[in-house]
Design an enzyme around this catalytic site. Structure first.
Site, PDB file in Angstrom:
ATOM      1  N   HIS A   1       3.406   1.828   2.083  1.00 32.71           N
ATOM      2  CA  HIS A   1       3.966   2.226   3.375  1.00 32.71           C
ATOM      3  C   HIS A   1       5.478   2.054   3.414  1.00 32.71           C
ATOM      4  CE1 HIS A   1       3.261  -2.009   5.375  1.00 32.71           C
ATOM      5  NE2 HIS A   1       4.499  -1.915   4.948  1.00 32.71           N
TER       6      HIS A   1
ATOM      7  N   ASN B   1       0.826  -1.216   0.000  1.00 30.69           N
ATOM      8  CA  ASN B   1       0.000   0.000   0.000  1.00 30.69           C
ATOM      9  C   ASN B   1       0.858   1.262   0.000  1.00 30.69           C
ATOM     10  OD1 ASN B   1       0.987   0.077   2.576  1.00 30.69           O
ATOM     11  ND2 ASN B   1      -0.980  -0.161   3.619  1.00 30.69           N
TER      12      ASN B   1
HETATM   13  C1  F6R Z   1       9.841  -3.436   8.032  1.00 30.53           C
HETATM   14  C2  F6R Z   1       9.101  -2.327   7.451  1.00 30.53           C
HETATM   15  C3  F6R Z   1       8.077  -2.515   6.383  1.00 30.53           C
HETATM   16  C4  F6R Z   1       8.523  -3.433   5.253  1.00 30.53           C
HETATM   17  C5  F6R Z   1       7.450  -3.540   4.173  1.00 30.53           C
HETATM   18  C6  F6R Z   1       7.842  -4.539   3.090  1.00 30.53           C
HETATM   19  O1  F6R Z   1      10.734  -2.983   9.037  1.00 30.53           O
HETATM   20  O2  F6R Z   1       9.316  -1.255   7.875  1.00 30.53           O
HETATM   21  O3  F6R Z   1       7.759  -1.245   5.849  1.00 30.53           O
HETATM   22  O4  F6R Z   1       9.714  -2.951   4.695  1.00 30.53           O
HETATM   23  O5  F6R Z   1       6.253  -3.961   4.754  1.00 30.53           O
HETATM   24  O6  F6R Z   1       7.930  -5.821   3.648  1.00 30.53           O
HETATM   25  P1  F6R Z   1       8.462  -7.075   2.833  1.00 30.53           P
HETATM   26  O7  F6R Z   1       9.927  -6.859   2.603  1.00 30.53           O
HETATM   27  O8  F6R Z   1       8.231  -8.247   3.757  1.00 30.53           O
HETATM   28  O9  F6R Z   1       7.682  -7.148   1.570  1.00 30.53           O
END
Ligand code: F6R
Length: 241
Positions: free
Chosen positions: A137, A135
């Protein structure tokens, strides 16, 4: 923004690891901002490999993690503190006292947020590693009408809880709240690496990097930062012209 697209995940991991290592080799007391999730695991593996080859030492380095779940302690294997020990800290020579994560068990989240921000202010982050949520973030800064600048606690969106449920035994166990650095804290980092892989992130990558700068895609605010290096695998970069 510098955007580099790699043919393989392995190449992305090596490149990101080398970037972080080069900062520490140039400045042994460097401050690294770190992330969790699935994306950095391969990067941390490569850092550990280089450490074992004696290509880098983290004895004087400091780390700040982006975020932590609220209500689970470091001994819980779903906590980000546990993840960091498992994937990186226990394999390198960084003293535990120089590794910081927000304390998800703190009694007062406002005080904990202020404490964390004060520590980052005292030791500004030289290079921050980020992943990207579906999304948009970054950290746990979820799409919203307003974004908070500093560290704060946040109610996780259902889509984020669902995305993270794969790490938990059941959906009910996924925490509802987290504590995260704010976008303001992230943007204060000298250099930012945004690492993204997978076809399922291609659309949000395009939106974040080339769409309007908007709080409804928190990662789009990275467009305002002077030194962002975006590392993508072919699938994640497939919609970029
Ligand atoms: C983790 C964090 C999150 C992840 C994001 C992507 O510390 O801050 O913003 O970076 O959710 O997660 P993955 O890499 O599992 O797709």
């Amino acid at each position: 923004m510098e955007i580099i697209i790699f043919d393989t995940q392995q190449e992305l991991d090596i490149y990101a690891a080398d970037l972080l290592i080069s900062v520490v080799n140039e400045k042994p007391d460097a401050v690294l901002g770190l992330a969790t999730g699935s994306t950095p695991i391969g990067i941390y593996d490569k850092i550990v490999e280089k450490f074992n080859e004696k290509k880098v030492s983290f004895k004087e380095a400091t780390t700040f993690n982006l975020d932590e779940y609220v209500g689970i302690g470091p001994e819980n294997d779903q906590s980000y503190a546990y993840y960091m020990n498992k994937h990186l800290f226990s394999h390198i020579d960084i003293p535990a006292a120089q590794t910081y994560l927000p304390n998800g068990m703190a009694a007062n989240m406002e005080e904990e947020s202020a404490r964390y921000d004060a520590m980052i202010q005292a030791k500004p982050i030289d290079i921050q590693l980020l992943g990207l949520g579906h999304n948009g973030h970054i950290g746990f800064n979820e799409p919203d009408d307003n974004l908070t600048g500093g560290t704060h606690s946040v109610k996780l969106k259902e889509e984020t809880r669902l995305a993270n449920a794969r790490f938990f035994a059941s959906m009910e166990e996924v925490p509802g709240y987290a504590i995260t650095m704010g976008v303001g804290s992230i943007l204060k980092s000298n250099t930012i690496i945004l690492a993204v892989r997978g076809a399922d992130k291609a659309e949000i990558v395009k939106e974040a990097l080339t769409g309007p700068i908007t709080t409804s895609v928190p990662a789009s605010l990275l467009q305002t930062h002077a030194r962002v290096i975006v590392l993508l695998d072919r699938e994640a970069g497939r919609l970029l012209g």
